[in-house]
Design a protein around this motif. Structure first.
Motif, PDB file in Angstrom:
ATOM      1  N   UNK A 168       0.822  -1.220   0.000  1.00 22.96           N
ATOM      2  CA  UNK A 168       0.000   0.000   0.000  1.00 22.96           C
ATOM      3  C   UNK A 168       0.853   1.266   0.000  1.00 22.96           C
ATOM      4  N   UNK A 169       2.021   1.193   0.602  1.00 27.84           N
ATOM      5  CA  UNK A 169       2.956   2.320   0.527  1.00 27.84           C
ATOM      6  C   UNK A 169       2.727   3.430   1.529  1.00 27.84           C
ATOM      7  N   UNK A 170       1.496   3.637   1.950  1.00 27.23           N
ATOM      8  CA  UNK A 170       1.187   4.758   2.854  1.00 27.23           C
ATOM      9  C   UNK A 170       0.302   4.246   3.990  1.00 27.23           C
ATOM     10  N   UNK A 171       0.588   4.661   5.211  1.00 27.17           N
ATOM     11  CA  UNK A 171      -0.184   4.188   6.364  1.00 27.17           C
ATOM     12  C   UNK A 171      -1.590   4.765   6.369  1.00 27.17           C
ATOM     13  N   UNK A 172      -2.475   4.051   7.029  1.00 25.11           N
ATOM     14  CA  UNK A 172      -3.831   4.556   7.232  1.00 25.11           C
ATOM     15  C   UNK A 172      -3.789   5.868   7.998  1.00 25.11           C
ATOM     16  N   UNK A 173      -2.871   5.952   8.938  1.00 26.09           N
ATOM     17  CA  UNK A 173      -2.736   7.181   9.730  1.00 26.09           C
ATOM     18  C   UNK A 173      -2.557   8.403   8.831  1.00 26.09           C
ATOM     19  N   UNK A 174      -1.663   8.277   7.856  1.00 26.67           N
ATOM     20  CA  UNK A 174      -1.382   9.405   6.949  1.00 26.67           C
ATOM     21  C   UNK A 174      -2.598   9.693   6.053  1.00 26.67           C
ATOM     22  N   UNK A 175      -3.194   8.618   5.521  1.00 23.45           N
ATOM     23  CA  UNK A 175      -4.362   8.811   4.645  1.00 23.45           C
ATOM     24  C   UNK A 175      -5.501   9.466   5.421  1.00 23.45           C
ATOM     25  N   UNK A 176      -5.670   9.012   6.661  1.00 25.32           N
ATOM     26  CA  UNK A 176      -6.731   9.529   7.528  1.00 25.32           C
ATOM     27  C   UNK A 176      -6.499  11.003   7.812  1.00 25.32           C
ATOM     28  N   UNK A 177      -5.265  11.330   8.070  1.00 25.69           N
ATOM     29  CA  UNK A 177      -4.924  12.705   8.389  1.00 25.69           C
ATOM     30  C   UNK A 177      -5.250  13.615   7.198  1.00 25.69           C
ATOM     31  N   UNK A 178      -4.897  13.192   5.986  1.00 27.18           N
ATOM     32  CA  UNK A 178      -5.220  13.985   4.791  1.00 27.18           C
ATOM     33  C   UNK A 178      -6.724  14.140   4.613  1.00 27.18           C
ATOM     34  N   UNK A 179      -7.437  13.037   4.830  1.00 28.66           N
ATOM     35  CA  UNK A 179      -8.897  13.072   4.677  1.00 28.66           C
ATOM     36  C   UNK A 179      -9.514  14.046   5.678  1.00 28.66           C
ATOM     37  N   UNK A 180      -9.059  13.976   6.913  1.00 26.26           N
ATOM     38  CA  UNK A 180      -9.650  14.830   7.952  1.00 26.26           C
ATOM     39  C   UNK A 180      -9.347  16.300   7.683  1.00 26.26           C
ATOM     40  N   UNK A 181      -8.177  16.568   7.131  1.00 27.50           N
ATOM     41  CA  UNK A 181      -7.882  17.953   6.766  1.00 27.50           C
ATOM     42  C   UNK A 181      -8.872  18.480   5.730  1.00 27.50           C
ATOM     43  N   UNK A 182      -9.197  17.622   4.768  1.00 27.08           N
ATOM     44  CA  UNK A 182     -10.185  18.026   3.750  1.00 27.08           C
ATOM     45  C   UNK A 182     -11.540  18.289   4.398  1.00 27.08           C
ATOM     46  N   UNK A 183     -11.893  17.433   5.372  1.00 19.84           N
ATOM     47  CA  UNK A 183     -13.186  17.610   6.038  1.00 19.84           C
ATOM     48  C   UNK A 183     -13.211  18.935   6.791  1.00 19.84           C
ATOM     49  N   UNK A 185     -11.397  21.570   6.191  1.00 21.71           N
ATOM     50  CA  UNK A 185     -11.391  22.665   5.211  1.00 21.71           C
ATOM     51  C   UNK A 185     -12.804  22.929   4.675  1.00 21.71           C
ATOM     52  N   UNK A 186     -13.574  21.853   4.507  1.00 19.33           N
ATOM     53  CA  UNK A 186     -14.928  22.001   3.971  1.00 19.33           C
ATOM     54  C   UNK A 186     -15.984  22.115   5.068  1.00 19.33           C
ATOM     55  N   UNK A 187     -15.521  22.270   6.286  1.00 18.24           N
ATOM     56  CA  UNK A 187     -16.421  22.502   7.440  1.00 18.24           C
ATOM     57  C   UNK A 187     -17.440  21.386   7.632  1.00 18.24           C
ATOM     58  N   UNK A 188     -16.998  20.143   7.472  1.00 17.48           N
ATOM     59  CA  UNK A 188     -17.899  19.026   7.768  1.00 17.48           C
ATOM     60  C   UNK A 188     -17.329  18.236   8.942  1.00 17.48           C
ATOM     61  N   UNK A 189     -18.224  17.502   9.598  1.00 16.44           N
ATOM     62  CA  UNK A 189     -17.826  16.783  10.815  1.00 16.44           C
ATOM     63  C   UNK A 189     -17.571  15.309  10.569  1.00 16.44           C
TER      64      UNK A 189
END
Lengths: 598, 598
Positions: A168-183, A185-189
């Motif tokens: 997979x190359x990238x940890x879930x932790x890192x992917x999760x962190x990127x996803x949460x940043x997007x959330x 930024x878009x003001x969703x919970x």
């Protein structure tokens, strides 16, 4: 004509039920509640109620009429499979369901619908259409076919495995962190993951819930503070996976699948904003959000673009997967050329390539059912061989084989068109024009921002010049040990997603002569940055697939210098990468057929 | 630095006026109330207030700042022309007016605007932007520059001529009938014609109100019952024209121009629905419609597509116009090659081609100001030669000439790139790649429905492969004895209008080397149906322009067989069509330079 009692009885049952409920009709699409391309056997409701086994369609059951809607490629098959019933087949390119209803329904009627089988945007559109056309769409609580279809309704129970960092190359932790940043930024919970490929990618897990795709049929809610609610049968998760996921986030909880709607209701009632992708989320889930105006955020899946841009481990993996695939393919092509024609048939050939792939390390499954079409069967774009249609090979005709594999390292998909015996001059011309199309796309350079819609014409242009064309897209995105058709990008008219470095796409122009033969040349390619990208912003394709393209079908007089160079280099590169990984017989054969043409 | 007292004084006058009116600023765009590409001299308000003479831009005058917004091609020119003032130049590709306002305006301000100089959609967008950004846009009753700029404000008074059936091909009666049918279909009662080309086309009249375009600066209202209200100075219309128009409709009335708004108010007050094209109609006209929700129908000009599809008379006319143009061009190119380099300069060359065109029968005017750029001046895409910039020709560099004519039979536009002396190897390579781009588009076949957005990449692809590109569109639509830039179609990223048989477009890929030279090869082409269109739905381009492409700049080794064939056939065709219409010297020269390369 023989009456199909089985299907007629099922339809009658359904009709009595509808009548009792004071409903005038029901629509059953082919899809299941995961809205994906593939459907597990025990969710093939369209086939159960109609007999039709195609991969796209919907049946409209009214009290006095039954219409099966499907697209042009399934015209013959749908008519065959519904013989002995009152089902009429309508081709959607001519008349869509909505147009059919518009033209045929005079009085106000109530048509029922299972909200799990439609995306939020799709069913909203239906309801809106109904309001303007005297049709009330009734949202059902339970699928009516499930009332009569007695089968094992257990959810999939296959083992789930970690897709380790090696692949997979990238940890879930890192992917999760990127996803949460997007959330944030878009003001969703919270984000509800309905795309099974997005779920598998995010959590770095793979399963075997579908025959050709290593995803898991499950859903999750991700919170902006990195909390994960996973909705799945607990027993499917090995301790090591639970441990891995708990290490990736502070808060990881597992719930039974049937708790999903309750949780969504709870979250939205606490006045939190929930992100859903209207294209991939079932209406049943979206409609659960209370006060949609303030609590729902509609936008594309925030994972899909990142998932489509392969990281360096996935890119390396794809190269390894294509090498293994190349070994299987070279062995297959050698076998095909060295076996007497009269000993060959479509099923034999399909089994051969499937078995050769199975021998490769880390092979999980084929990435779709192998298309093995000889002569006229090759002209059927979505042909699947059966005992009934199986053709024996004969001399001097064309064999088309489209196949692929799921390896832990990546997903493959390749089509080769092979002459059995000797080609006619016309066959060579047609194959060479398709090859010109393939090369035109494979060797294109284009600036960042270019979308598949822009590139499609590059492949079609050489065909149009020769009064040829193909009625399918030029290329589709491909996942990494995930879906073989996985966007959001594709190379096709109407696709506005810009191609980005790291995306993988197929390149598969073709030409189909009804009742004669089919030609398609398909490789996978990865988008890369030009060496001078910083200044020129240019991208290009690097071809990944490693299997010789049949020289016997090439009319070199029709190729220009650059095209000749491309095909010579391509076949030579196959030889360089594969020759030391096959036995001597195959190697010697490969040397001859990969030799550059002067 | 010398202070520019003239401009500074004008700006001060305007500022005092704004202050008195309690306004914080004013925006003056380059356009006049007809929103076209060309502006009559006495409406060049942007130039009057700023000194800037470019063809695109706008000035924002605030109490403490003056910003001139223009695009990248005018960067140097705008800075030069505003020297000695407090005007700052901002390039719009980096910062649009709206973005600049967003980033620089902190407190609530009032910016005034002349509603005749903005289209309805454009100014609506401004007002909406203002609401969200603390800016109140004040719609002025009178243009404030007109208060101070003393000049002849008389409206154009040039003769207006009938564009007879010999040239127009279709009667006003027929065009009117088609237009009214569209109005009835869309349930509107009247259409306001704001596009001057649509007006000239519909009424089959031509004028000379602009230097390069035979249109008339006037407007009309067309009613669904074929009534016409034309708003124009009565004295301009000869009796024969009035008679013609009265014969075409039952009801033809002429009003003074200043009656237009009153009439629109009257019509909308009587609760009739008025069609306006939001892109080409000034805000001042659209805002006059009372009760916009029920009385206004916003949609594209119902004339522009029909106007762009040339009828058989116009197509024949275009061929005749291109033959005349070809004679002028061949004489020009011969003169260029047979005159000693040290006797040549840009102005001399521009005058030469302009004069050769003037000699042709039915020539009205040049279709734009001739671009005559030697060496580094050729690299400036929108270069216009002046006494200041005029370059003498020297040996071994490239001359670029882009020119065109308005003939009664049609409009032309052609660019030739000529080597003066001997080309370097690199020049030949670059020219040949541009030629490959030109040929790729010229020889494309494509199905009905293909838009300019799709075709643009066909021309750019060969350039991208060689790390080259051009920062302008690939092609623009061309009118028939109307605008040289006339859509709605064009070949350019973002253009979604499908090309249709009968449309004329330019094909003009290029390559520009700053401070060195410019290369562009431009022909006009007409879209035609393939001979087997009924079955294959395919269209192709036929090139109209007849002027040899400079063989000395071609590296034939870089062309493939089809490309060689194309260029050989093209030059041969020029010879066939032109050689008997020029003198023997030119004919003999033409024979040599048009000879096919083997």
């Amino acid at each position: 004509m023989k009456i199909n009692n089985k299907i007629n009885k099922r339809i009658n049952c359904l009709r009595s039920y509808l009548k009792k409920q004071r409903l005038d009709g029901y629509i059953q699409p082919r899809t299941d509640s995961f809205l994906g391309e593939y459907v597990p056997e025990n969710d093939e409701r369209l086939q159960w109620i109609s007999g039709f086994s195609g991969s796209a369609g919907a049946i409209l059951i009214l009290m006095n009429k039954i219409i099966l809607f499907t697209d042009g490629r399934y015209n013959i098959q749908a008519n065959n499979e519904t013989k002995g019933t009152n089902i009429e087949v309508v081709i959607t390119s001519k008349t869509s369901i909505q147009n059919w209803l518009k033209n045929n329904i005079k009085n106000k009627i109530k048509i029922s619908i299972d909200p799990w089988l439609y995306s939020y945007s799709n069913l909203k559109n239906y309801i809106h259409f109904g309001l303007n056309n005297n049709i009330e769409f009734i949202i059902l609580k339970k699928n009516p076919i499930d009332l009569f279809w007695k089968r094992n309704r257990n959810k999939p129970n296959n083992a789930i495995n970690r897709h380790t960092l090696k692949y997979s190359g990238v940890t879930t932790q890192k992917k999760l962190s990127d996803l949460c940043q997007k959330m944030i930024k878009n003001k969703v919970d919270a984000y509800v993951i309905s795309q099974t490929d997005s779920l598998a990618w995010l959590l770095n897990i793979r399963g075997a819930d579908l025959k050709h795709t290593p995803i898991i049929l499950a859903r999750a809610i991700i919170f902006k503070n990195k909390k994960i609610f996973l909705f799945i049968n607990k027993n499917r998760l090995k301790l090591s996976i639970v441990q891995y996921l708990k290490n990736q986030t502070n808060d990881f909880k597992i719930f039974q699948e049937n708790k999903l709607l309750n949780k969504i209701r709870e979250i939205s009632k606490s006045n939190k904003k929930i992100w859903i992708d209207p294209i991939s989320t079932p209406f049943a889930i979206a409609q659960t959000i209370t006060n949609k105006k303030s609590n729902m955020y509609n936008n594309n899946c925030p994972i899909e673009i990142e998932k489509s841009i392969k990281n360096s481990t996935e890119i390396k993996g794809s190269k390894i997967a294509h090498e293994k695939d190349g070994i299987a393919l070279c062995n297959f092509l050698y076998w095909l050329q060295s076996t007497k024609n009269n000993k060959l048939n479509e099923i034999l050939a399909a089994n051969k390539i499937d078995n050769l792939r199975k021998k490769q390390k880390n092979f999980l499954c084929t990435s779709f059912e192998t298309i093995s079409g000889f002569a006229s069967n090759g002209a059927i774009v979505h042909y699947r061989v059966s005992e009934k249609t199986n053709k024996n090979f004969t001399k001097n005709n064309i064999y088309l084989c489209d196949s692929g594999g799921q390896y832990l390292e990546g997903t493959t998909d390749v089509t080769r068109t092979i002459i059995i015996g000797k080609p006619s001059k016309l066959m060579k011309k047609e194959f060479t024009i398709v090859l010109k199309s393939h090369i035109a796309l494979a060797s294109a350079k284009f600036p960042q921002g270019t979308a598949g819609n822009d590139l499609d014409i590059i492949a079609r242009s050489p065909l149009w010049k020769n009064y040829m064309n193909y009625e399918h897209g030029t290329g589709h995105g491909v996942g990494s040990c995930l879906n073989v058709h996985e966007g959001p990008h594709r190379i096709s008219k109407g696709s506005l997603i810009p191609l980005q470095p790291g995306m993988i796409t197929s390149n598969e122009p073709g030409f189909y002569k009804k009742n004669k033969y089919g030609i398609r040349i398909e490789n996978l390619m990865i988008v890369l940055k030009d060496k001078n990208y910083k200044n020129n912003n240019l991208l290009y394709f690097k071809t990944l697939t490693l299997a010789p393209i049949d020289r016997k079908l090439i009319d070199y007089a029709l190729l220009n210098k650059e095209e000749k160079e491309w095909i010579n280099n391509y076949n030579l590169n196959v030889y360089k990468n594969i020759s030391n990984k096959v036995n001597l017989k195959v190697k010697n054969w490969l040397k001859i057929i990969c030799k550059p043409h002067k």
